[in-house]
Design an enzyme around this catalytic site. Sequence first.
Site, PDB file in Angstrom:
ATOM      1  N   ARG A   1     143.286-120.502  75.398  1.00  0.00           N
ATOM      2  CA  ARG A   1     142.702-122.689  76.413  1.00  0.00           C
ATOM      3  C   ARG A   1     144.189-123.168  76.249  1.00  0.00           C
ATOM      4  O   ARG A   1     145.103-122.742  75.226  1.00  0.00           O
ATOM      5  CB  ARG A   1     141.587-123.095  75.500  1.00  0.00           C
ATOM      6  CG  ARG A   1     140.025-122.828  76.371  1.00  0.00           C
ATOM      7  CD  ARG A   1     139.045-123.154  75.572  1.00  0.00           C
ATOM      8  NE  ARG A   1     137.993-122.823  76.109  1.00  0.00           N
ATOM      9  CZ  ARG A   1     137.036-123.811  77.248  1.00  0.00           C
ATOM     10  NH1 ARG A   1     136.686-124.691  76.456  1.00  0.00           N
ATOM     11  NH2 ARG A   1     136.003-122.865  77.134  1.00  0.00           N
TER      12      ARG A   1
ATOM     13  N   ARG B   1     125.850-115.068  81.170  1.00  0.00           N
ATOM     14  CA  ARG B   1     126.433-114.076  81.064  1.00  0.00           C
ATOM     15  C   ARG B   1     126.263-114.207  79.701  1.00  0.00           C
ATOM     16  O   ARG B   1     125.931-115.501  78.857  1.00  0.00           O
ATOM     17  CB  ARG B   1     127.473-114.674  81.769  1.00  0.00           C
ATOM     18  CG  ARG B   1     128.389-115.405  81.426  1.00  0.00           C
ATOM     19  CD  ARG B   1     130.285-115.813  82.058  1.00  0.00           C
ATOM     20  NE  ARG B   1     130.775-116.953  81.724  1.00  0.00           N
ATOM     21  CZ  ARG B   1     130.703-117.622  83.104  1.00  0.00           C
ATOM     22  NH1 ARG B   1     130.294-117.585  83.863  1.00  0.00           N
ATOM     23  NH2 ARG B   1     131.613-118.055  82.616  1.00  0.00           N
ATOM     24  N   ILE B   2     126.813-113.037  79.519  1.00  0.00           N
ATOM     25  CA  ILE B   2     126.693-113.657  77.246  1.00  0.00           C
ATOM     26  C   ILE B   2     128.016-113.167  76.554  1.00  0.00           C
ATOM     27  O   ILE B   2     128.013-113.555  76.322  1.00  0.00           O
ATOM     28  CB  ILE B   2     125.898-112.290  77.354  1.00  0.00           C
ATOM     29  CG1 ILE B   2     125.613-111.353  75.688  1.00  0.00           C
ATOM     30  CG2 ILE B   2     126.738-110.644  77.128  1.00  0.00           C
ATOM     31  CD1 ILE B   2     124.295-112.567  75.586  1.00  0.00           C
ATOM     32  N   SER B   3     129.302-112.797  77.783  1.00  0.00           N
ATOM     33  CA  SER B   3     130.652-113.334  76.920  1.00  0.00           C
ATOM     34  C   SER B   3     130.513-112.960  75.961  1.00  0.00           C
ATOM     35  O   SER B   3     131.419-113.940  74.581  1.00  0.00           O
ATOM     36  CB  SER B   3     131.021-115.150  77.480  1.00  0.00           C
ATOM     37  OG  SER B   3     130.601-115.914  78.375  1.00  0.00           O
TER      38      SER B   3
ATOM     39  N   THR C   1     137.294-115.250  70.276  1.00  0.00           N
ATOM     40  CA  THR C   1     138.687-115.084  70.405  1.00  0.00           C
ATOM     41  C   THR C   1     139.707-114.916  71.623  1.00  0.00           C
ATOM     42  O   THR C   1     140.023-116.156  71.272  1.00  0.00           O
ATOM     43  CB  THR C   1     138.271-113.270  70.422  1.00  0.00           C
ATOM     44  OG1 THR C   1     137.918-112.761  71.139  1.00  0.00           O
ATOM     45  CG2 THR C   1     138.331-112.699  68.521  1.00  0.00           C
TER      46      THR C   1
ATOM     47  N   HIS D   1     133.849-132.513  73.386  1.00  0.00           N
ATOM     48  CA  HIS D   1     134.000-131.440  71.918  1.00  0.00           C
ATOM     49  C   HIS D   1     133.192-132.079  70.658  1.00  0.00           C
ATOM     50  O   HIS D   1     131.717-131.613  70.005  1.00  0.00           O
ATOM     51  CB  HIS D   1     135.177-130.851  72.159  1.00  0.00           C
ATOM     52  CG  HIS D   1     135.229-130.190  72.788  1.00  0.00           C
ATOM     53  ND1 HIS D   1     134.467-128.853  73.279  1.00  0.00           N
ATOM     54  CD2 HIS D   1     136.636-129.604  73.400  1.00  0.00           C
ATOM     55  CE1 HIS D   1     135.200-128.255  73.941  1.00  0.00           C
ATOM     56  NE2 HIS D   1     136.079-128.186  73.647  1.00  0.00           N
TER      57      HIS D   1
ATOM     58  N   ASN E   1     130.579-128.811  76.942  1.00  0.00           N
ATOM     59  CA  ASN E   1     131.340-129.541  76.649  1.00  0.00           C
ATOM     60  C   ASN E   1     131.133-129.955  77.692  1.00  0.00           C
ATOM     61  O   ASN E   1     132.266-131.401  77.487  1.00  0.00           O
ATOM     62  CB  ASN E   1     131.940-129.108  75.569  1.00  0.00           C
ATOM     63  CG  ASN E   1     130.681-128.695  74.141  1.00  0.00           C
ATOM     64  OD1 ASN E   1     129.706-129.243  74.420  1.00  0.00           O
ATOM     65  ND2 ASN E   1     131.718-128.604  73.041  1.00  0.00           N
ATOM     66  N   GLY E   2     133.238-129.081  78.576  1.00  0.00           N
ATOM     67  CA  GLY E   2     133.705-129.758  79.103  1.00  0.00           C
ATOM     68  C   GLY E   2     133.302-130.659  80.250  1.00  0.00           C
ATOM     69  O   GLY E   2     134.014-131.351  80.263  1.00  0.00           O
ATOM     70  N   ARG E   3     132.435-129.662  80.410  1.00  0.00           N
ATOM     71  CA  ARG E   3     131.300-130.418  82.240  1.00  0.00           C
ATOM     72  C   ARG E   3     130.820-131.750  81.727  1.00  0.00           C
ATOM     73  O   ARG E   3     131.052-132.352  82.660  1.00  0.00           O
ATOM     74  CB  ARG E   3     130.981-129.740  82.429  1.00  0.00           C
ATOM     75  CG  ARG E   3     131.919-128.436  83.459  1.00  0.00           C
ATOM     76  CD  ARG E   3     130.669-126.559  83.835  1.00  0.00           C
ATOM     77  NE  ARG E   3     130.653-126.022  82.909  1.00  0.00           N
ATOM     78  CZ  ARG E   3     129.336-125.249  82.586  1.00  0.00           C
ATOM     79  NH1 ARG E   3     129.055-125.058  83.296  1.00  0.00           N
ATOM     80  NH2 ARG E   3     129.611-124.327  81.088  1.00  0.00           N
TER      81      ARG E   3
ATOM     82  N   LEU F   1     117.192-121.945  56.091  1.00  0.00           N
ATOM     83  CA  LEU F   1     117.330-121.163  56.877  1.00  0.00           C
ATOM     84  C   LEU F   1     119.773-120.642  56.867  1.00  0.00           C
ATOM     85  O   LEU F   1     120.499-121.344  56.231  1.00  0.00           O
ATOM     86  CB  LEU F   1     117.901-122.656  57.818  1.00  0.00           C
ATOM     87  CG  LEU F   1     118.785-122.249  59.342  1.00  0.00           C
ATOM     88  CD1 LEU F   1     117.794-121.536  60.144  1.00  0.00           C
ATOM     89  CD2 LEU F   1     119.153-123.449  59.876  1.00  0.00           C
TER      90      LEU F   1
ATOM     91  N   ASP G   1     127.550-124.180  75.265  1.00  0.00           N
ATOM     92  CA  ASP G   1     128.369-124.497  75.910  1.00  0.00           C
ATOM     93  C   ASP G   1     128.096-125.625  77.298  1.00  0.00           C
ATOM     94  O   ASP G   1     127.416-126.216  76.920  1.00  0.00           O
ATOM     95  CB  ASP G   1     127.790-123.144  77.440  1.00  0.00           C
ATOM     96  CG  ASP G   1     128.967-122.907  78.308  1.00  0.00           C
ATOM     97  OD1 ASP G   1     130.276-123.405  78.529  1.00  0.00           O
ATOM     98  OD2 ASP G   1     129.084-122.387  79.778  1.00  0.00           O
TER      99      ASP G   1
HETATM  100  C1  FPP Z   1     132.325-124.699  75.006  1.00  0.00           C
HETATM  101  O1  FPP Z   1     131.965-125.535  76.138  1.00  0.00           O
HETATM  102  C2  FPP Z   1     132.479-125.161  74.011  1.00  0.00           C
HETATM  103  C3  FPP Z   1     133.331-124.702  73.103  1.00  0.00           C
HETATM  104  C4  FPP Z   1     134.112-123.924  72.831  1.00  0.00           C
HETATM  105  C5  FPP Z   1     133.251-125.133  71.911  1.00  0.00           C
HETATM  106  C6  FPP Z   1     132.330-125.838  71.158  1.00  0.00           C
HETATM  107  C7  FPP Z   1     132.845-126.481  69.920  1.00  0.00           C
HETATM  108  C8  FPP Z   1     131.087-127.459  69.312  1.00  0.00           C
HETATM  109  C9  FPP Z   1     130.274-127.847  69.747  1.00  0.00           C
HETATM  110  C10 FPP Z   1     132.044-128.198  68.770  1.00  0.00           C
HETATM  111  C11 FPP Z   1     132.329-128.674  67.146  1.00  0.00           C
HETATM  112  C12 FPP Z   1     132.032-127.515  66.770  1.00  0.00           C
HETATM  113  C13 FPP Z   1     132.084-127.963  65.342  1.00  0.00           C
HETATM  114  C14 FPP Z   1     130.877-126.415  64.373  1.00  0.00           C
HETATM  115  C15 FPP Z   1     132.733-128.939  64.495  1.00  0.00           C
HETATM  116  P1  FPP Z   1     133.431-125.439  76.734  1.00  0.00           P
HETATM  117  O2  FPP Z   1     133.749-126.405  76.467  1.00  0.00           O
HETATM  118  O3  FPP Z   1     133.222-124.215  76.957  1.00  0.00           O
HETATM  119  O4  FPP Z   1     132.415-126.469  78.130  1.00  0.00           O
HETATM  120  P2  FPP Z   1     133.092-126.122  80.027  1.00  0.00           P
HETATM  121  O5  FPP Z   1     132.433-124.816  80.377  1.00  0.00           O
HETATM  122  O6  FPP Z   1     131.951-126.941  80.393  1.00  0.00           O
HETATM  123  O7  FPP Z   1     134.212-126.481  80.481  1.00  0.00           O
END
Ligand code: FPP
Length: 234
Positions: free
Chosen positions: A64, A186-188, A59, A29, A14-16, A124, A12
Amino acid sequence: MNKLKHVALIVDGNGRWAKQRGKIRSEGHLAGSKMLERIILHAARNTDIEVLSLYVFSTENFKRDKDEVKYLMNLFLKWFTISGKKYRKDNIKIIFSGRKEPLSDEVYNAMKKLEERTKDHTGLIVNFCLNYGGRAEIVDATKKIASELKEGKIKEEDITEEYFSTRLYNKLPDVDFVIRTSGEQRISNFLLWEISYAEFLFVDTYFPDFDEKCFDEAISKYYNRDRRFGNAKK
Ligand code: FPP
């Protein structure tokens, strides 16, 4: 010493991470996917963890923005198509948990192929939870059991917790440790059945910055926990 067989990671932030750097979400991402690869290889090469479950797409994530979903699906497709060789070298077995619909046939076929190509690997196990929901998994297991019952393959008294566990998407040990990055606590809807006795760690770091050192620090925190599984303290 606490055993650590199964680690579940909620990827979690990536966006921020991207926003903080004035970048667009897809760059977050992409950075997350690069870190994910490092963490997988690190876990395979330098730890004795047996299973690493990764929550990469729920799911609910289909709600988004459609461009973001499209970007992620292309990233999955690319990743799962090219990563077979690498996994052979590190003896990593890839499995997936989740529903098929509404994934495209192209993405789903790449997932199935990768599972097939790595099925005999003995190192693994990486369990990608993709188009995954914990409640959906429980419902899907219940449906399998209901039809077995209806067809007379099992009797009502056969339905135990152990039996139920065998009807989930994959037969895996219970989760010992859940790590969530980005500060959310949270567990989402992640692995709801499997986390019954798991320990939890929430770290503030956004996933693209969660490197091998952060992972090792998290694991060492797990070993300091006192797990009692309902027993009294000795
Ligand atoms: C959550 O961060 C991240 C995701 C919903 C996507 C996870 C994907 C990856 C790590 C990359 C791709 C993976 C593979 C296997 C190629 P968010 O976007 O919800 O972040 P935010 O809460 O800050 O907006």
